[in-house]
Design a protein around this motif. Structure first.
Motif, mmCIF file in Angstrom:
data_model
loop_
_atom_site.group_PDB
_atom_site.id
_atom_site.type_symbol
_atom_site.label_atom_id
_atom_site.label_comp_id
_atom_site.label_asym_id
_atom_site.label_seq_id
_atom_site.Cartn_x
_atom_site.Cartn_y
_atom_site.Cartn_z
ATOM 1 N N LEU A 7 0.803 -1.220 0.000
ATOM 2 C CA LEU A 7 0.000 0.000 0.000
ATOM 3 C C LEU A 7 0.832 1.265 0.000
ATOM 4 O O LEU A 7 0.537 2.222 -0.707
ATOM 5 C CB LEU A 7 -0.910 0.012 1.243
ATOM 6 N N ASP A 8 1.877 1.256 0.826
ATOM 7 C CA ASP A 8 2.646 2.476 0.992
ATOM 8 C C ASP A 8 3.300 2.919 -0.305
ATOM 9 O O ASP A 8 3.451 4.109 -0.563
ATOM 10 C CB ASP A 8 3.724 2.280 2.075
ATOM 11 N N ARG A 9 3.691 1.928 -1.114
ATOM 12 C CA ARG A 9 4.421 2.276 -2.328
ATOM 13 C C ARG A 9 3.543 2.354 -3.571
ATOM 14 O O ARG A 9 4.041 2.427 -4.686
ATOM 15 C CB ARG A 9 5.567 1.275 -2.537
ATOM 16 N N THR A 10 2.229 2.284 -3.378
ATOM 17 C CA THR A 10 1.312 2.430 -4.509
ATOM 18 C C THR A 10 0.609 3.776 -4.391
ATOM 19 O O THR A 10 0.028 4.086 -3.353
ATOM 20 C CB THR A 10 0.254 1.304 -4.497
ATOM 21 N N SER A 11 0.672 4.571 -5.472
ATOM 22 C CA SER A 11 0.009 5.872 -5.424
ATOM 23 C C SER A 11 -1.381 5.768 -6.037
ATOM 24 O O SER A 11 -1.674 4.870 -6.837
ATOM 25 C CB SER A 11 0.831 6.909 -6.197
ATOM 26 N N LEU A 12 -2.233 6.696 -5.643
ATOM 27 C CA LEU A 12 -3.565 6.743 -6.225
ATOM 28 C C LEU A 12 -3.489 6.964 -7.735
ATOM 29 O O LEU A 12 -4.308 6.441 -8.497
ATOM 30 C CB LEU A 12 -4.394 7.857 -5.558
ATOM 31 N N ARG A 13 -2.476 7.722 -8.164
ATOM 32 C CA ARG A 13 -2.297 7.973 -9.597
ATOM 33 C C ARG A 13 -2.026 6.682 -10.359
ATOM 34 O O ARG A 13 -2.593 6.449 -11.441
ATOM 35 C CB ARG A 13 -1.160 8.985 -9.794
ATOM 36 N N GLU A 14 -1.179 5.824 -9.785
ATOM 37 C CA GLU A 14 -0.894 4.550 -10.447
ATOM 38 C C GLU A 14 -2.152 3.689 -10.565
ATOM 39 O O GLU A 14 -2.374 3.012 -11.571
ATOM 40 C CB GLU A 14 0.175 3.767 -9.660
ATOM 41 N N ILE A 15 -2.950 3.706 -9.512
ATOM 42 C CA ILE A 15 -4.201 2.943 -9.541
ATOM 43 C C ILE A 15 -5.122 3.501 -10.622
ATOM 44 O O ILE A 15 -5.723 2.745 -11.398
ATOM 45 C CB ILE A 15 -4.889 2.994 -8.159
ATOM 46 N N ALA A 16 -5.192 4.823 -10.694
ATOM 47 C CA ALA A 16 -6.060 5.466 -11.693
ATOM 48 C C ALA A 16 -5.609 5.107 -13.109
ATOM 49 O O ALA A 16 -6.428 4.770 -13.974
ATOM 50 C CB ALA A 16 -6.049 6.982 -11.484
ATOM 51 N N VAL A 17 -4.308 5.142 -13.350
ATOM 52 C CA VAL A 17 -3.790 4.798 -14.677
ATOM 53 C C VAL A 17 -4.144 3.362 -15.016
ATOM 54 O O VAL A 17 -4.633 3.052 -16.101
ATOM 55 C CB VAL A 17 -2.256 5.012 -14.730
ATOM 56 N N ASP A 18 -3.914 2.458 -14.051
ATOM 57 C CA ASP A 18 -4.197 1.039 -14.299
ATOM 58 C C ASP A 18 -5.682 0.801 -14.559
ATOM 59 O O ASP A 18 -6.057 -0.024 -15.395
ATOM 60 C CB ASP A 18 -3.731 0.199 -13.106
ATOM 61 N N ALA A 19 -6.521 1.525 -13.841
ATOM 62 C CA ALA A 19 -7.968 1.330 -13.990
ATOM 63 C C ALA A 19 -8.533 2.107 -15.173
ATOM 64 O O ALA A 19 -9.686 1.911 -15.556
ATOM 65 C CB ALA A 19 -8.682 1.761 -12.707
ATOM 66 N N GLY A 20 -7.693 3.007 -15.753
ATOM 67 C CA GLY A 20 -8.170 3.805 -16.878
ATOM 68 C C GLY A 20 -9.203 4.843 -16.481
ATOM 69 O O GLY A 20 -10.142 5.114 -17.228
ATOM 70 N N VAL A 21 -9.048 5.406 -15.285
ATOM 71 C CA VAL A 21 -9.997 6.438 -14.833
ATOM 72 C C VAL A 21 -9.240 7.677 -14.371
ATOM 73 O O VAL A 21 -8.022 7.643 -14.176
ATOM 74 C CB VAL A 21 -10.874 5.941 -13.650
ATOM 75 N N ASP A 22 -9.970 8.747 -14.208
ATOM 76 C CA ASP A 22 -9.392 9.977 -13.680
ATOM 77 C C ASP A 22 -9.113 9.796 -12.181
ATOM 78 O O ASP A 22 -9.970 9.288 -11.462
ATOM 79 C CB ASP A 22 -10.381 11.130 -13.902
ATOM 80 N N PRO A 23 -7.906 10.198 -11.708
ATOM 81 C CA PRO A 23 -7.598 10.050 -10.276
ATOM 82 C C PRO A 23 -8.655 10.679 -9.368
ATOM 83 O O PRO A 23 -8.902 10.177 -8.266
ATOM 84 C CB PRO A 23 -6.259 10.773 -10.121
ATOM 85 N N ALA A 24 -9.302 11.741 -9.859
ATOM 86 C CA ALA A 24 -10.320 12.393 -9.027
ATOM 87 C C ALA A 24 -11.476 11.442 -8.704
ATOM 88 O O ALA A 24 -12.128 11.569 -7.664
ATOM 89 C CB ALA A 24 -10.860 13.640 -9.733
ATOM 90 N N LEU A 25 -11.709 10.484 -9.605
ATOM 91 C CA LEU A 25 -12.799 9.541 -9.356
ATOM 92 C C LEU A 25 -12.516 8.634 -8.157
ATOM 93 O O LEU A 25 -13.431 8.196 -7.467
ATOM 94 C CB LEU A 25 -13.056 8.689 -10.602
#
Lengths: 203, 203
Positions: free
Chosen positions: A34-52
């Motif tokens: 968790l600590d080394r995963t950013s919300l931005r990386e998750i957003a990119v992987d999921a193909g969504v806007d980080p704001a979502l």
């Protein structure tokens, strides 16, 4: 946006978007923690806007909580059917817990979530609140007197099992089958939930 | 050296030196964790040359192992008197475990050692080897058939208790007295060590 279009993703419904974020979070958290995963990386992987992600989960803490709660719901839904505790409640809980967590990717996710909770006071607080508030209340609601203590004792056995099997990977525990674990630990949980309870005013 | 002399320390015997290093390591590890404590800091606190730590313990891993083993010895020495397992072996193990670890400073040390083992693969390996090699053999030697599995199952319950009480600090578990825990968990451990064992060719 370009990336999303290029990969040909269709616009997602609200449920799809939330599920896609959860799937990506599970994948990235179990790989790198968790600590080394950013919300931005998750957003990119999921193909969504980080704001979502913030819209649906509020924060990384919220995402962590949602993941633990989703698993907890799956464990409990396999157990808590009727209004009264069945006599084999322990076997049911252990069996359901293993069904939800015993897959290869699930084990890695468990280890990632657990390590985060153990080393990060904030996540530990989220985890503790979930156990003390929600989980104990939900199992306790179909229990009997002294149920907070009963559920908490049951949790110590289940958590100890999961840590030995998924995190510390202690050989003799890793080698047990689901059926052997259920048969060994089930009666323990049943006794904690339904047996006599010392110092709690009787059974 | 000046610092040591100024504080008026006398030359230590071998046993004293080893004990002084251990005491300082326990103190510093429980305060700031293993990863953030250097051998030099321990040496300064103990008033010894850092080279002596390497002499006695080989490395920080060795010091970690020595600390865990020393606690383990104390837990077991309160339990394993005779050659045959007593019928209340579970109560004895739980009671002895709590006697060794339930003090305020001991809890903090447990949390520090456990967090380190959970987040550092090298320390986790040291910890796993100790459990799989030494601990299981020592308890198993006074056990019966299938004892590796029996001891490992017992460990899951004891570790789960210790994590809930000393690391996660789950309210209902923290509030239990030693006697209540011993009465609740003792029979579980006794059953794992002496009761029927599914899939292990009978009791």
């Amino acid at each position: 946006v370009y990336e999303t279009k290029r990969r040909g993703r269709r616009p997602k419904s609200m449920g799809d978007t939330r599920a896609a974020i959860m799937n990506s979070a599970v994948k990235l958290f179990s790989r790198t923690g968790l600590d080394r995963t950013s919300l931005r990386e998750i957003a990119v992987d999921a193909g969504v806007d980080p704001a979502l992600i913030l819209h649906y989960f509020g924060s990384k803490d919220g995402l962590f909580l949602a993941m633990v709660r989703e698993k907890m719901d799956r464990v409990l839904s396999g157990v808590l059917g009727g209004g009264k505790q069945p006599r084999d409640i322990g076997e049911r809980i252990v069996g359901s817990f293993l069904t939800v967590w015993d897959g290869r990717d699930d084990r890695r996710l468990f280890a990632a979530l657990f390590r985060t909770a153990m080393t990060n006071e904030r996540f530990l607080g989220v985890f503790r609140d979930l156990i003390q508030g929600e989980l104990i209340a939900r199992i306790g609601s179909i229990g009997r007197g002294g149920s907070e203590r009963r559920v908490a004792l049951s949790l110590t056995q289940i958590m100890g099992l999961a840590i030995a099997r998924y995190v510390a990977e202690v050989g003799p525990i890793v080698r047990l089958s689901k059926e052997e674990i259920t048969a060994s630990l089930g009666p323990t949980i049943t006794r904690y939930l339904q047996g006599p309870m010392p110092g709690a005013g009787g059974p």
